[in-house]
Design a protein around this motif. Sequence first.
Motif, PDB file in Angstrom:
ATOM      1  N   THR A   1      65.620  39.943  94.818  1.00  0.00           N
ATOM      2  CA  THR A   1      64.494  40.596  94.147  1.00  0.00           C
ATOM      3  C   THR A   1      64.415  40.149  92.701  1.00  0.00           C
ATOM      4  O   THR A   1      65.420  39.721  92.107  1.00  0.00           O
ATOM      5  CB  THR A   1      64.635  42.132  94.170  1.00  0.00           C
ATOM      6  N   VAL A   2      63.227  40.249  92.139  1.00  0.00           N
ATOM      7  CA  VAL A   2      62.992  39.959  90.726  1.00  0.00           C
ATOM      8  C   VAL A   2      62.272  41.160  90.122  1.00  0.00           C
ATOM      9  O   VAL A   2      61.262  41.612  90.684  1.00  0.00           O
ATOM     10  CB  VAL A   2      62.140  38.691  90.564  1.00  0.00           C
ATOM     11  N   THR A   3      62.778  41.660  89.015  1.00  0.00           N
ATOM     12  CA  THR A   3      62.219  42.854  88.393  1.00  0.00           C
ATOM     13  C   THR A   3      61.767  42.573  86.970  1.00  0.00           C
ATOM     14  O   THR A   3      62.550  42.093  86.147  1.00  0.00           O
ATOM     15  CB  THR A   3      63.261  43.997  88.384  1.00  0.00           C
ATOM     16  N   GLN A   4      60.522  42.890  86.700  1.00  0.00           N
ATOM     17  CA  GLN A   4      60.010  42.856  85.335  1.00  0.00           C
ATOM     18  C   GLN A   4      59.646  44.292  85.000  1.00  0.00           C
ATOM     19  O   GLN A   4      58.677  44.829  85.525  1.00  0.00           O
ATOM     20  CB  GLN A   4      58.795  41.934  85.234  1.00  0.00           C
ATOM     21  N   SER A   5      60.416  44.893  84.133  1.00  0.00           N
ATOM     22  CA  SER A   5      60.294  46.324  83.898  1.00  0.00           C
ATOM     23  C   SER A   5      59.221  46.700  82.888  1.00  0.00           C
ATOM     24  O   SER A   5      58.941  47.877  82.687  1.00  0.00           O
ATOM     25  CB  SER A   5      61.644  46.888  83.440  1.00  0.00           C
ATOM     26  N   GLN A   6      58.632  45.705  82.247  1.00  0.00           N
ATOM     27  CA  GLN A   6      57.608  45.966  81.216  1.00  0.00           C
ATOM     28  C   GLN A   6      56.241  45.548  81.752  1.00  0.00           C
ATOM     29  O   GLN A   6      55.904  44.369  81.712  1.00  0.00           O
ATOM     30  CB  GLN A   6      57.927  45.172  79.943  1.00  0.00           C
ATOM     31  N   PRO A   7      55.429  46.471  82.219  1.00  0.00           N
ATOM     32  CA  PRO A   7      54.112  46.082  82.743  1.00  0.00           C
ATOM     33  C   PRO A   7      53.214  45.496  81.654  1.00  0.00           C
ATOM     34  O   PRO A   7      52.394  44.624  81.922  1.00  0.00           O
ATOM     35  CB  PRO A   7      53.519  47.392  83.258  1.00  0.00           C
ATOM     36  N   GLU A   8      53.394  45.985  80.416  1.00  0.00           N
ATOM     37  CA  GLU A   8      52.532  45.531  79.339  1.00  0.00           C
ATOM     38  C   GLU A   8      53.312  45.540  78.026  1.00  0.00           C
ATOM     39  O   GLU A   8      54.129  46.432  77.795  1.00  0.00           O
ATOM     40  CB  GLU A   8      51.314  46.455  79.225  1.00  0.00           C
ATOM     41  N   MET A   9      53.024  44.534  77.189  1.00  0.00           N
ATOM     42  CA  MET A   9      53.632  44.487  75.862  1.00  0.00           C
ATOM     43  C   MET A   9      52.611  43.971  74.868  1.00  0.00           C
ATOM     44  O   MET A   9      51.677  43.243  75.240  1.00  0.00           O
ATOM     45  CB  MET A   9      54.852  43.577  75.864  1.00  0.00           C
ATOM     46  N   SER A  10      52.823  44.330  73.605  1.00  0.00           N
ATOM     47  CA  SER A  10      51.948  43.856  72.534  1.00  0.00           C
ATOM     48  C   SER A  10      52.797  43.234  71.437  1.00  0.00           C
ATOM     49  O   SER A  10      53.944  43.642  71.224  1.00  0.00           O
ATOM     50  CB  SER A  10      51.132  45.004  71.949  1.00  0.00           C
ATOM     51  N   VAL A  11      52.207  42.252  70.759  1.00  0.00           N
ATOM     52  CA  VAL A  11      52.899  41.605  69.639  1.00  0.00           C
ATOM     53  C   VAL A  11      51.867  41.220  68.594  1.00  0.00           C
ATOM     54  O   VAL A  11      50.729  40.856  68.924  1.00  0.00           O
ATOM     55  CB  VAL A  11      53.691  40.376  70.126  1.00  0.00           C
ATOM     56  N   GLN A  12      52.253  41.309  67.349  1.00  0.00           N
ATOM     57  CA  GLN A  12      51.379  40.856  66.267  1.00  0.00           C
ATOM     58  C   GLN A  12      51.430  39.337  66.205  1.00  0.00           C
ATOM     59  O   GLN A  12      52.481  38.716  66.442  1.00  0.00           O
ATOM     60  CB  GLN A  12      51.841  41.417  64.912  1.00  0.00           C
ATOM     61  N   GLU A  13      50.291  38.762  65.873  1.00  0.00           N
ATOM     62  CA  GLU A  13      50.233  37.323  65.681  1.00  0.00           C
ATOM     63  C   GLU A  13      51.320  36.907  64.689  1.00  0.00           C
ATOM     64  O   GLU A  13      51.559  37.598  63.686  1.00  0.00           O
ATOM     65  CB  GLU A  13      48.849  36.960  65.137  1.00  0.00           C
ATOM     66  N   ALA A  14      51.991  35.777  64.992  1.00  0.00           N
ATOM     67  CA  ALA A  14      53.054  35.188  64.170  1.00  0.00           C
ATOM     68  C   ALA A  14      54.417  35.892  64.339  1.00  0.00           C
ATOM     69  O   ALA A  14      55.420  35.397  63.823  1.00  0.00           O
ATOM     70  CB  ALA A  14      52.708  35.145  62.697  1.00  0.00           C
ATOM     71  N   GLU A  15      54.446  37.014  65.069  1.00  0.00           N
ATOM     72  CA  GLU A  15      55.717  37.690  65.302  1.00  0.00           C
ATOM     73  C   GLU A  15      56.382  37.154  66.573  1.00  0.00           C
ATOM     74  O   GLU A  15      55.832  36.309  67.283  1.00  0.00           O
ATOM     75  CB  GLU A  15      55.488  39.203  65.410  1.00  0.00           C
ATOM     76  N   THR A  16      57.575  37.685  66.823  1.00  0.00           N
ATOM     77  CA  THR A  16      58.360  37.276  67.995  1.00  0.00           C
ATOM     78  C   THR A  16      58.392  38.406  69.012  1.00  0.00           C
ATOM     79  O   THR A  16      58.474  39.588  68.638  1.00  0.00           O
ATOM     80  CB  THR A  16      59.798  36.912  67.568  1.00  0.00           C
ATOM     81  N   VAL A  17      58.322  38.049  70.279  1.00  0.00           N
ATOM     82  CA  VAL A  17      58.370  39.042  71.349  1.00  0.00           C
ATOM     83  C   VAL A  17      59.290  38.544  72.457  1.00  0.00           C
ATOM     84  O   VAL A  17      59.397  37.328  72.671  1.00  0.00           O
ATOM     85  CB  VAL A  17      56.947  39.320  71.897  1.00  0.00           C
ATOM     86  N   THR A  18      59.952  39.471  73.121  1.00  0.00           N
ATOM     87  CA  THR A  18      60.843  39.127  74.233  1.00  0.00           C
ATOM     88  C   THR A  18      60.419  39.878  75.477  1.00  0.00           C
ATOM     89  O   THR A  18      60.290  41.111  75.469  1.00  0.00           O
ATOM     90  CB  THR A  18      62.305  39.470  73.884  1.00  0.00           C
ATOM     91  N   LEU A  19      60.203  39.120  76.555  1.00  0.00           N
ATOM     92  CA  LEU A  19      59.842  39.688  77.850  1.00  0.00           C
ATOM     93  C   LEU A  19      61.084  39.694  78.745  1.00  0.00           C
ATOM     94  O   LEU A  19      61.787  38.688  78.828  1.00  0.00           O
ATOM     95  CB  LEU A  19      58.732  38.864  78.508  1.00  0.00           C
ATOM     96  N   SER A  20      61.303  40.801  79.427  1.00  0.00           N
ATOM     97  CA  SER A  20      62.516  40.968  80.219  1.00  0.00           C
ATOM     98  C   SER A  20      62.311  40.596  81.679  1.00  0.00           C
ATOM     99  O   SER A  20      61.217  40.773  82.234  1.00  0.00           O
ATOM    100  CB  SER A  20      62.982  42.426  80.166  1.00  0.00           C
ATOM    101  N   CYS A  21      63.380  40.106  82.275  1.00  0.00           N
ATOM    102  CA  CYS A  21      63.383  39.809  83.708  1.00  0.00           C
ATOM    103  C   CYS A  21      64.818  39.943  84.207  1.00  0.00           C
ATOM    104  O   CYS A  21      65.743  39.386  83.603  1.00  0.00           O
ATOM    105  CB  CYS A  21      62.870  38.400  83.962  1.00  0.00           C
ATOM    106  N   THR A  22      65.004  40.689  85.259  1.00  0.00           N
ATOM    107  CA  THR A  22      66.302  40.744  85.918  1.00  0.00           C
ATOM    108  C   THR A  22      66.105  40.377  87.380  1.00  0.00           C
ATOM    109  O   THR A  22      65.003  40.524  87.927  1.00  0.00           O
ATOM    110  CB  THR A  22      66.965  42.126  85.807  1.00  0.00           C
ATOM    111  N   TYR A  23      67.144  39.910  88.000  1.00  0.00           N
ATOM    112  CA  TYR A  23      67.038  39.492  89.396  1.00  0.00           C
ATOM    113  C   TYR A  23      68.317  39.862  90.121  1.00  0.00           C
ATOM    114  O   TYR A  23      69.353  40.127  89.505  1.00  0.00           O
ATOM    115  CB  TYR A  23      66.767  37.982  89.489  1.00  0.00           C
ATOM    116  N   ASP A  24      68.208  39.891  91.407  1.00  0.00           N
ATOM    117  CA  ASP A  24      69.355  40.241  92.225  1.00  0.00           C
ATOM    118  C   ASP A  24      69.539  39.160  93.273  1.00  0.00           C
ATOM    119  O   ASP A  24      68.611  38.851  94.025  1.00  0.00           O
ATOM    120  CB  ASP A  24      69.148  41.601  92.901  1.00  0.00           C
ATOM    121  N   THR A  25      70.710  38.576  93.333  1.00  0.00           N
ATOM    122  CA  THR A  25      71.008  37.540  94.315  1.00  0.00           C
ATOM    123  C   THR A  25      72.506  37.435  94.493  1.00  0.00           C
ATOM    124  O   THR A  25      73.274  37.741  93.576  1.00  0.00           O
ATOM    125  CB  THR A  25      70.430  36.185  93.880  1.00  0.00           C
ATOM    126  N   SER A  26      72.895  36.967  95.662  1.00  0.00           N
ATOM    127  CA  SER A  26      74.310  36.670  95.909  1.00  0.00           C
ATOM    128  C   SER A  26      74.564  35.171  95.850  1.00  0.00           C
ATOM    129  O   SER A  26      75.703  34.724  95.998  1.00  0.00           O
ATOM    130  CB  SER A  26      74.734  37.221  97.274  1.00  0.00           C
TER     131      SER A  26
END
Lengths: 115, 111
Positions: free
Chosen positions: A3-28
């Motif tokens: 599975t792949v999980t993105q826990s943030q449905p929506e995010m906002s960032v100001q122009e010229a700023e930095t933003v981080t989008l999260s992703c976790t996954y499950d695998t063996s």
Amino acid sequence: AQTVTQSQPEMSVQEAETVTLSCTYDTSESDYYLFWYKQPPSRQMILVIRQEAYKQQNATENRFSVNFQKAAKSFSLKISDSQLGDAAMYFCAYRPTSGTYKYIFGTGTRLKVLA
Amino acid sequence: DVKVTQSSRYLVKRTGEKVFLECVQDMDHENMFWYRQDPGLGLRLIYFSYDVKMKEKGDIPEGYSVSREKKERFSLILESASTNQTSMYLCASSLLHNEQFFGPGTRLTVL
């Protein structure tokens, strides 16, 4: 099941700023590929960045970089110096190197860039 | 430049109609995929093909079939369209383990 999980449905960032989008996954699996795709409004989905699990070094593409934490099964995307053109849906995806041709996608994060 | 094209950007059909969505890629890729994209659900795999005339079911194949008679072309068929098949349909192709290349999508409305 993988599975792949993105826990943030929506995010906002100001122009010229930095933003981080999260992703976790499950695998063996021990060997696999991870991807970040960008889907601008009404436009085609394109690849942003790709990471191979056996490579410890984090992938970078200009203003886009990832923080790949294999043990934690985390694959976050950092966008530096955000631009208006970065506004889009971002999808994280996983693909094992063997056993299947399938890619598994997260549900996406909608990024808004504020002027 | 790499290209994946889809036959229509927008399509409106009636319940019970047979619907054909076509996808063509010019990259000589072995693998081709059909997804549907719905808000909050991400991309869900309907079918994929790893060679001509070869196909495998994805996660939501019910109500769909596919055809791949030539390497560059992968068709998605809705045998009898229903309103719950209203969605955005994305085609993609890939070479082995590499990234997928996507088409522009077809927004299908079934009335």
